[in-house]
Design an enzyme around this catalytic site. Sequence first.
Site, PDB file in Angstrom:
ATOM      1  N   CYS A 190      -3.432  -5.126  -1.127  1.00 19.39           N
ATOM      2  CA  CYS A 190      -4.474  -4.878  -0.126  1.00 19.39           C
ATOM      3  C   CYS A 190      -4.780  -6.118   0.712  1.00 19.39           C
ATOM      4  O   CYS A 190      -5.337  -6.015   1.806  1.00 19.39           O
ATOM      5  CB  CYS A 190      -5.758  -4.408  -0.802  1.00 19.39           C
ATOM      6  SG  CYS A 190      -5.591  -2.874  -1.726  1.00 19.39           S
TER       7      CYS A 190
ATOM      8  N   GLY B  16       2.000   6.265   4.882  1.00 23.73           N
ATOM      9  CA  GLY B  16       1.592   6.774   3.587  1.00 23.73           C
ATOM     10  C   GLY B  16       2.655   6.611   2.513  1.00 23.73           C
ATOM     11  O   GLY B  16       3.774   6.179   2.784  1.00 23.73           O
TER      12      GLY B  16
ATOM     13  N   GLY C 122       3.657   4.162  -9.579  1.00 22.07           N
ATOM     14  CA  GLY C 122       3.130   4.051  -8.223  1.00 22.07           C
ATOM     15  C   GLY C 122       3.752   5.031  -7.254  1.00 22.07           C
ATOM     16  O   GLY C 122       4.142   6.143  -7.613  1.00 22.07           O
TER      17      GLY C 122
ATOM     18  N   GLY D  67       1.970  -2.862 -11.201  1.00 22.53           N
ATOM     19  CA  GLY D  67       0.900  -2.843 -10.214  1.00 22.53           C
ATOM     20  C   GLY D  67      -0.466  -2.804 -10.880  1.00 22.53           C
ATOM     21  O   GLY D  67      -0.611  -3.095 -12.069  1.00 22.53           O
TER      22      GLY D  67
ATOM     23  N   ALA E 213       0.064   8.287 -18.061  1.00 19.38           N
ATOM     24  CA  ALA E 213       0.339   7.864 -16.683  1.00 19.38           C
ATOM     25  C   ALA E 213      -0.961   7.458 -15.995  1.00 19.38           C
ATOM     26  O   ALA E 213      -2.032   8.038 -16.259  1.00 19.38           O
ATOM     27  CB  ALA E 213       1.039   8.970 -15.902  1.00 19.38           C
TER      28      ALA E 213
END
Length: 444
Positions: A42, A241, A110, A9, A276
Site C-alpha cells: 500500500c 484489480g 493472495g 503477504g 485460508a
Amino acid sequence: MKVVIVGGGAGGISTASNLRKLDEEVEIVVLTRDNQVSYSPCAIPYVLSDRIHSFDDIVMRTVDDYKAKNIDVMLETEVTGVDSAKKQITYSKNGVVQTMNYDKLVLATGGSPFVPPMKGVDLDGVFKIRTLDDGKQVKEWAENCKSALVTGAGLIGIEIAYAFKKMGLKVTLCEMLPQIVPRSLDPDMAKILTDYLIEEGIDVVLGQPITELKGEDGKVKKAVFEDGTEADADMVILATGVRAELNLAKMAGCDCGRWAILVNDRMATTVPDVYAVGDCVESYSAILRSNTVSQLGTTAVRQAKTLAQTLAGKRSRFNPVLNSMVSKVGKLEFGAVGLTRSFAQQNSIKAVVGKVEALTRARYYPNAKPMNVKVICDADGTIIGCQIIAEERVAERIDTMTLAITQELTCFELSNMEFAYAPPVSMVTDPLVIAVEEVSKKFN
C-alpha cells in the site's frame, strides 16, 4: 505440530507472527515466491511520489528477524502442488523440486493482477504493481518518461496517478466505468474527488475502455480509447484489480465460491486441516448477509489473528465485513464504509440518503476545512453506509461509522449520541450528527 503457510503477504506473515506469540513450540514454515517479506504494498505509491524516501523504508521485517522468532521463511520458493490426502506440498526452490509434509496448511496465496484483454499489453513499459520489485521497476522506468497512463481508477490507480504527477509526468487516469472509485463512492461523491484530480493537472477519462496500446520499437507510446481518441503514454500501469489465486486451493480439493475460497468464521476451508486467509478467500457481508470479497490489508490481518487463535486451539471467530477504507491523494482524504447508495439499490435495498457539507473545525477557528459527509440508511433508518471527503480527520469518523453500522444503530440513535468537541478539532455538532439528522428528516 507443523504449520506450513503458503504466501508471505499480510495474511500469511501475520498468521505466522500471531501464532508464534500464542505457541512457542509449534513449527512454522512460510514459503513465498517473493524475494522480500513483510513489506507494505500500500505504501508503493507514496515511495513513487517521494513522500516516503526509499523502498527500503517500507520493509518492516527481514528473514533474519523471523529466524530469531523461530519462524522459517523461505524466499523465492514456488509451491506447485498440494496433496491434502498425504498432507504434503510440492515446491521448487533454485530449480530443485522438493516435497514437505504438514500437519496444518495455510493458503495465503493472495491475488494476481487482472490483465485486460487488449492489444499491446506485452509492450515494454506496461506494468502491474503488486510487489516491491514491481514498484522499483516502475520508478526506474518513470524517470525516463514524459507521460504516463493509469487504467483503473480504484484506490491504487488514483494514488499512482497522483504520484506520477508529483514526478513531473503528463498523466492520464482512465476508468471504463462512468466514475472513479466505483466500489466505495457514489457518483456525486466521486465527482468531488475527480474535480480535485483535474485541478491537480491529471487528465481523467471516464466511461471509455482502452481498446489498444500502440508502441514504437517495442515500447508503449499511446493508448487508444473505444471512441478512437488517443492519449500519450510512455508507460502504462494496469491497475484493473486482482483475481484470487485459486490453483493450490483447487488442487487441495477446497470448495470455491463465486470469487474465491470458501472458509468458515474460523478460517477453515472445506478440506480438513487446510485453512485460508487474505485476498484469496471470500468473506461474509455484515449488511447483505451473503458472501463478498474484502481484498484489504486490514481484513487479511484480522483474519490472520483469528486463524492463529484457531491453530493454537483457542476460541475465536472472524466477524462479517463492512469493507471500511480510507485513502489520501494530495491534500484530500476520502473514506467509506458499508454500502453505497448505488450498490444498495442494486441489491434491492431501499436507500434513504442524507448528504451535508460541514466543517472539520469550529467555523471561527483558523484553517477549518470543508467536510462532505454522505450517510445511507435502509427503509427502517438503520445506517448501512457512509462516505466522507475532506482535507483532514476522515479516518476517525469512518471508524466511528464502522462501529455504528456493526452495532446496527439507526440514524435516530446516532443523532442523540455524545461526541467530543473542541474548536481546533471539531464543530460543536459533529458533521456525522448533522448528516444523520438530515437523513432523519426523511422519516416520519
